[in-house]
Design an enzyme around this catalytic site. Structure first.
Site, mmCIF file in Angstrom:
data_model
loop_
_atom_site.group_PDB
_atom_site.id
_atom_site.type_symbol
_atom_site.label_atom_id
_atom_site.label_comp_id
_atom_site.label_asym_id
_atom_site.label_seq_id
_atom_site.Cartn_x
_atom_site.Cartn_y
_atom_site.Cartn_z
ATOM 1 N N ASN A 55 -8.335 -5.283 2.204
ATOM 2 C CA ASN A 55 -7.232 -5.786 3.074
ATOM 3 C C ASN A 55 -7.600 -5.751 4.584
ATOM 4 O OD1 ASN A 55 -5.328 -6.551 0.714
ATOM 5 N ND2 ASN A 55 -4.618 -4.494 0.768
ATOM 6 N N HIS A 75 -11.162 0.380 4.361
ATOM 7 C CA HIS A 75 -11.128 1.196 3.162
ATOM 8 C C HIS A 75 -11.236 -0.036 2.115
ATOM 9 C CE1 HIS A 75 -6.829 0.268 4.470
ATOM 10 N NE2 HIS A 75 -6.554 -0.062 3.260
HETATM 11 P P1 5GP Z 1 -3.824 -1.144 2.812
HETATM 12 O O1 5GP Z 1 -2.447 -1.673 2.628
HETATM 13 O O2 5GP Z 1 -4.145 -0.795 4.335
HETATM 14 O O3 5GP Z 1 -4.710 -2.166 2.315
HETATM 15 O O4 5GP Z 1 -3.834 -0.046 2.046
HETATM 16 C C1 5GP Z 1 -3.544 1.386 2.431
HETATM 17 C C2 5GP Z 1 -3.296 2.256 1.147
HETATM 18 O O5 5GP Z 1 -3.207 3.459 1.539
HETATM 19 C C3 5GP Z 1 -1.974 1.913 0.431
HETATM 20 O O6 5GP Z 1 -2.269 1.543 -0.886
HETATM 21 C C4 5GP Z 1 -1.303 3.270 0.477
HETATM 22 O O7 5GP Z 1 -0.619 3.605 -0.558
HETATM 23 C C5 5GP Z 1 -2.271 4.157 0.914
HETATM 24 N N1 5GP Z 1 -1.671 5.530 1.533
HETATM 25 C C6 5GP Z 1 -1.005 5.317 2.677
HETATM 26 N N2 5GP Z 1 -0.626 6.529 3.210
HETATM 27 C C7 5GP Z 1 -1.573 7.454 2.422
HETATM 28 C C8 5GP Z 1 -1.603 8.876 2.225
HETATM 29 O O8 5GP Z 1 -1.209 9.528 3.114
HETATM 30 N N3 5GP Z 1 -2.563 9.432 1.436
HETATM 31 C C9 5GP Z 1 -3.271 8.680 0.223
HETATM 32 N N4 5GP Z 1 -3.843 9.124 -0.539
HETATM 33 N N5 5GP Z 1 -2.979 7.149 0.382
HETATM 34 C C10 5GP Z 1 -2.272 6.740 1.505
#
Ligand code: 5GP
Ligand code: ZN
Length: 117
Positions: free
Chosen positions: A90, A103
């Site tokens: 994303n 990520h």
């Molecule tokens: P994005 O939405 O930016 O593609 O993905 C971010 C991801 O990070 C989400 O799937 C969310 O659940 C995960 N995430 C957010 N905060 C934390 C955290 O404190 N620890 C872990 N392990 N994952 C997190």
């Protein structure tokens, strides 16, 4: 820690300042379980160096970005995702990125729908 952005959640996880279920680590990268899994297997693969997003990955990061993809592939194998899996990066607001540190999501263990939301 060099290459760390202050106030970046994933930099803090990489530095060990915030706990996570770490599943793999090498000099350049770290993989850990997503806190809110969207599939039976949901791992995040990140560079240890702070890079805001895929849109901020430029030619000098070619090897690093390739490495993240290769690590995701190794993890898919070690997690036994023989039936397939999905990698998601994303990017930015329209891409649905919520954490500003590059990520790769590794999702597997169930069939994935298409098109994505
Ligand atoms: P994005 O939405 O930016 O593609 O993905 C971010 C991801 O990070 C989400 O799937 C969310 O659940 C995960 N995430 C957010 N905060 C934390 C955290 O404190 N620890 C872990 N392990 N994952 C997190
Ligand atoms: Zn960061």
């Amino acid at each position: 820690m060099e290459g760390m952005a202050t106030n970046c959640l994933f930099c803090k996880i990489a530095a060990g300042a915030i706990p996570a279920k770490r599943v793999f680590e090498d000099e350049q990268s770290l993989a850990f379980a997503d806190i809110k899994p969207q599939a039976p297997v949901h791992l995040l693969v990140i560079p240890k160096e702070h890079l805001q997003s895929h849109a901020h990955a430029i030619t000098e990061h070619t090897a690093l970005v390739g490495h993240l993809m290769a690590v995701a592939g190794e993890l898919a194998r070690s997690e036994g995702l023989k039936n397939g899996y999905r990698l998601v990066v994303n990017t930015g607001e329209d891409g649905g990125q919520t954490v500003g540190h590059l990520h790769v999501h590794l999702l597997g263990g169930r069939p994935m729908g298409w098109p994505p939301g």
